[in-house]
Write a protein that holds these residues in place. Structure first.
Motif, PDB file in Angstrom:
ATOM      1  N   ARG A   9      41.434  46.964  38.277  1.00 30.72           N
ATOM      2  CA  ARG A   9      40.950  48.294  37.901  1.00 30.72           C
ATOM      3  C   ARG A   9      39.764  48.638  38.787  1.00 30.72           C
ATOM      4  O   ARG A   9      38.990  47.765  39.174  1.00 30.72           O
TER       5      ARG A   9
ATOM      6  N   GLY B 155      33.526  37.098  33.509  1.00 31.36           N
ATOM      7  CA  GLY B 155      34.639  38.051  33.515  1.00 31.36           C
ATOM      8  C   GLY B 155      34.410  39.293  34.344  1.00 31.36           C
ATOM      9  O   GLY B 155      35.170  40.251  34.266  1.00 31.36           O
TER      10      GLY B 155
ATOM     11  N   LYS C 206      33.444  37.838  39.644  1.00 33.13           N
ATOM     12  CA  LYS C 206      32.691  37.127  40.690  1.00 33.13           C
ATOM     13  C   LYS C 206      33.572  36.114  41.412  1.00 33.13           C
ATOM     14  O   LYS C 206      33.638  36.101  42.646  1.00 33.13           O
TER      15      LYS C 206
ATOM     16  N   MET D  69      36.790  35.915  41.393  1.00 30.57           N
ATOM     17  CA  MET D  69      37.923  36.602  42.013  1.00 30.57           C
ATOM     18  C   MET D  69      37.515  37.106  43.410  1.00 30.57           C
ATOM     19  O   MET D  69      38.233  36.888  44.396  1.00 30.57           O
TER      20      MET D  69
ATOM     21  N   ASP E  47      45.575  34.327  37.232  1.00 33.56           N
ATOM     22  CA  ASP E  47      46.324  35.168  38.172  1.00 33.56           C
ATOM     23  C   ASP E  47      47.352  34.350  38.951  1.00 33.56           C
ATOM     24  O   ASP E  47      47.669  34.662  40.099  1.00 33.56           O
TER      25      ASP E  47
HETATM   26  N1  LIG Z   1      38.684  45.010  38.503  1.00 35.21           N
HETATM   27  C1  LIG Z   1      39.465  44.179  37.798  1.00 35.21           C
HETATM   28  N2  LIG Z   1      40.561  44.628  37.155  1.00 35.21           N
HETATM   29  C2  LIG Z   1      41.361  43.795  36.458  1.00 35.21           C
HETATM   30  N3  LIG Z   1      41.169  42.475  36.343  1.00 35.21           N
HETATM   31  C3  LIG Z   1      40.088  41.966  36.949  1.00 35.21           C
HETATM   32  C4  LIG Z   1      39.187  42.773  37.703  1.00 35.21           C
HETATM   33  N4  LIG Z   1      38.217  41.992  38.195  1.00 35.21           N
HETATM   34  C5  LIG Z   1      38.492  40.757  37.767  1.00 35.21           C
HETATM   35  N5  LIG Z   1      39.617  40.734  37.039  1.00 35.21           N
HETATM   36  C6  LIG Z   1      40.247  39.568  36.408  1.00 35.21           C
HETATM   37  O1  LIG Z   1      39.436  39.157  35.330  1.00 35.21           O
HETATM   38  C7  LIG Z   1      39.423  37.737  35.227  1.00 35.21           C
HETATM   39  C8  LIG Z   1      38.011  37.232  35.285  1.00 35.21           C
HETATM   40  O2  LIG Z   1      37.511  37.371  36.613  1.00 35.21           O
HETATM   41  P1  LIG Z   1      36.613  36.253  37.281  1.00 35.21           P
HETATM   42  O3  LIG Z   1      36.527  36.512  38.716  1.00 35.21           O
HETATM   43  O4  LIG Z   1      37.121  34.912  36.859  1.00 35.21           O
HETATM   44  O5  LIG Z   1      35.239  36.544  36.563  1.00 35.21           O
HETATM   45  P2  LIG Z   1      33.857  35.784  36.693  1.00 35.21           P
HETATM   46  O6  LIG Z   1      33.951  34.773  37.771  1.00 35.21           O
HETATM   47  O7  LIG Z   1      32.869  36.878  36.961  1.00 35.21           O
HETATM   48  O8  LIG Z   1      33.636  35.178  35.340  1.00 35.21           O
HETATM   49  C9  LIG Z   1      40.294  37.221  36.353  1.00 35.21           C
HETATM   50  O9  LIG Z   1      41.584  36.974  35.860  1.00 35.21           O
HETATM   51  C10 LIG Z   1      40.269  38.374  37.344  1.00 35.21           C
HETATM   52  O10 LIG Z   1      41.393  38.402  38.163  1.00 35.21           O
END
Ligand SMILES: Nc1ncnc2c1ncn2[C@@H]1O[C@H](COP(=O)(O)OP(=O)(O)O)[C@@H](O)[C@H]1O
Ligand SMILES: [Mg+2]
Length: 369
Positions: A18, A68, A71, A73, A234
């Motif tokens: 998103r 979430g 980061k 990702m 993912d």
């Molecule tokens: N813009 C986005 N839209 C949809 N899903 C997302 C988005 N950004 C991250 N995600 C998903 O949300 C989940 C958490 O992201 P992640 O990178 O693990 O977060 P963090 O490392 O900040 O805790 C992953 O499955 C990621 O692919």
């Protein structure tokens, strides 16, 4: 070969991600870093020699925000895209264990200060170090970080890292924090600090309103947990036969095999974690390394299972203290898990923790102590 920002835009265009303004800004910054790293003269090249001195390394990036926010990702996207031969991505806690082991080995040589040779070896192995989940929770780490990173940067290593906290909050209220402050100053000076801290926890979104303690333990629960694993990581479901495993370093030459491990999510069987002789140090290693644990095959425990019950208590304590998210398939609700036997009364505390760990408030917390 592709560029970070183009990849990010394509994922948004395909509705896999998103739109998110902070993510977009971070993706642009990482895209610029990718170009710099790829253009940087390699060691020994004509350009390098013509410069007459070592050029500064490209400035790194520190991404911080709640869980979430994307980061990991974004960092993974960057790390995959960047065409650098000597690059390494590692979970920060694991990296620090390795550093301490290397320092101990260096000390044995009695050749003076162990940190410079350790930093030199690390810099030899990678000119790009990507850390996931930088956090500093103990004084041995805090005491060496400033010197270690000063050396790494001086050896032209570029650092990219994620963290749940802004630099100023690292090792907050830690013992002897004054010795740690130079590390914070170094980070702020040598890395671009970018917030990734928008309102949406995408991970929680992906968990949906799913109950995280599934009863009974059977094919339906297994199917739900497996779907959650793929959503959280993912990972393409088509490749389900090839999900990577890992060997978690427990220190002292011991390792724990993790049958499925990806992006901070681990899958274990109850038998493996609580059916073998293990102690809280093992569970703490799990809790530090993974933000989410999926536990399958939790049986109802009877008086003859007091060892399993005691280990399960230690496991849940470690997960709870590190705010690890637990998804489980069990033969009973927490309250009915260990109704009678040694320690059944004390087990009530674990029951209450398990109930709290199902709550949305708990699931919304970041990983870490
Ligand atoms: N813009 C986005 N839209 C949809 N899903 C997302 C988005 N950004 C991250 N995600 C998903 O949300 C989940 C958490 O992201 P992640 O990178 O693990 O977060 P963090 O490392 O900040 O805790 C992953 O499955 C990621 O692919
Ligand atoms: Mg992460």
């Amino acid at each position: 070969m592709s560029a970070v920002f183009a990849r990010y835009e394509a994922l948004v265009a395909a509705s896999e991600l998103r739109p998110d303004a902070e993510q977009e800004a971070a993706a642009r910054r990482l895209d610029a870093l990718q170009r710099e790293l790829e253009a940087a003269p390699t060691r020994g090249s004509v350009l390098w020699r013509a410069l007459g001195r070592q050029p500064d390394p490209p400035k790194g990036v520190y991404l911080w925000g709640d869980v979430g926010r994307g980061k990991s990702m974004l960092m993974d996207l960057f790390f995959d895209c960047v065409q650098v031969r000597r690059k390494r991505r590692v979970h920060f806690a694991e990296f620090m264990l390795e550093v301490h082991a290397r320092i101990a080995a260096e000390r044995k040589k009695e050749a003076g200060d162990p940190i410079p040779p350790v930093a030199a070896a690390l810099a030899e192995e990678a000119r790009l170090l990507a850390f996931d989940e930088m956090m500093v929770t103990n004084s041995p780490d805090a005491m060496i970080l400033s010197r270690l990173f000063t050396e790494l940067l001086a050896k032209r290593v570029t650092v990219v890292t994620t963290s749940n906290r802004p630099p100023d909050d690292l090792y907050k209220n830690g013992l002897n924090r004054e010795h740690f402050l130079p590390f914070i100053a170094l980070i702020k000076q040598r890395l671009d600090v970018l917030p990734l801290n928008g309102p949406t926890d995408y991970r929680l979104d992906r968990l949906g309103r799913m109950d995280t303690w599934l009863v009974p333990n059977g094919p339906e629960a297994t199917e739900k947990l497996s779907a959650a694993f793929f959503r959280l990581t993912d990972y393409p479901v088509e490749d389900r036969a090839h999900v990577p495993s890992a060997d978690l370093d427990l220190g002292g030459g011991r390792t724990l095999h993790v049958p499925k491990a990806l992006k901070g999510v681990a899958v274990f069987s109850f038998k493996k974690l609580c059916g073998e002789a293990r102690g809280s140090a093992d569970y703490l290693a799990v809790a530090r390394r993974f933000h989410t644990v999926i536990l399958v095959g939790v049986p109802r425990l009877g008086p003859e299972n007091r060892n399993e019950a005691a280990r399960f208590v230690s496991l849940i304590d470690a997960l709870y203290e590190h705010k690890v998210k637990l998804l489980a398939a069990a033969d009973a609700e927490p309250a009915g898990l260990y109704p009678a036997g040694d320690g059944a009364f004390e087990f009530q505390r674990t029951v209450s923790r398990l109930e709290e760990m199902r709550s949305e408030a708990y699931l919304a917390q970041g990983h870490g102590s």
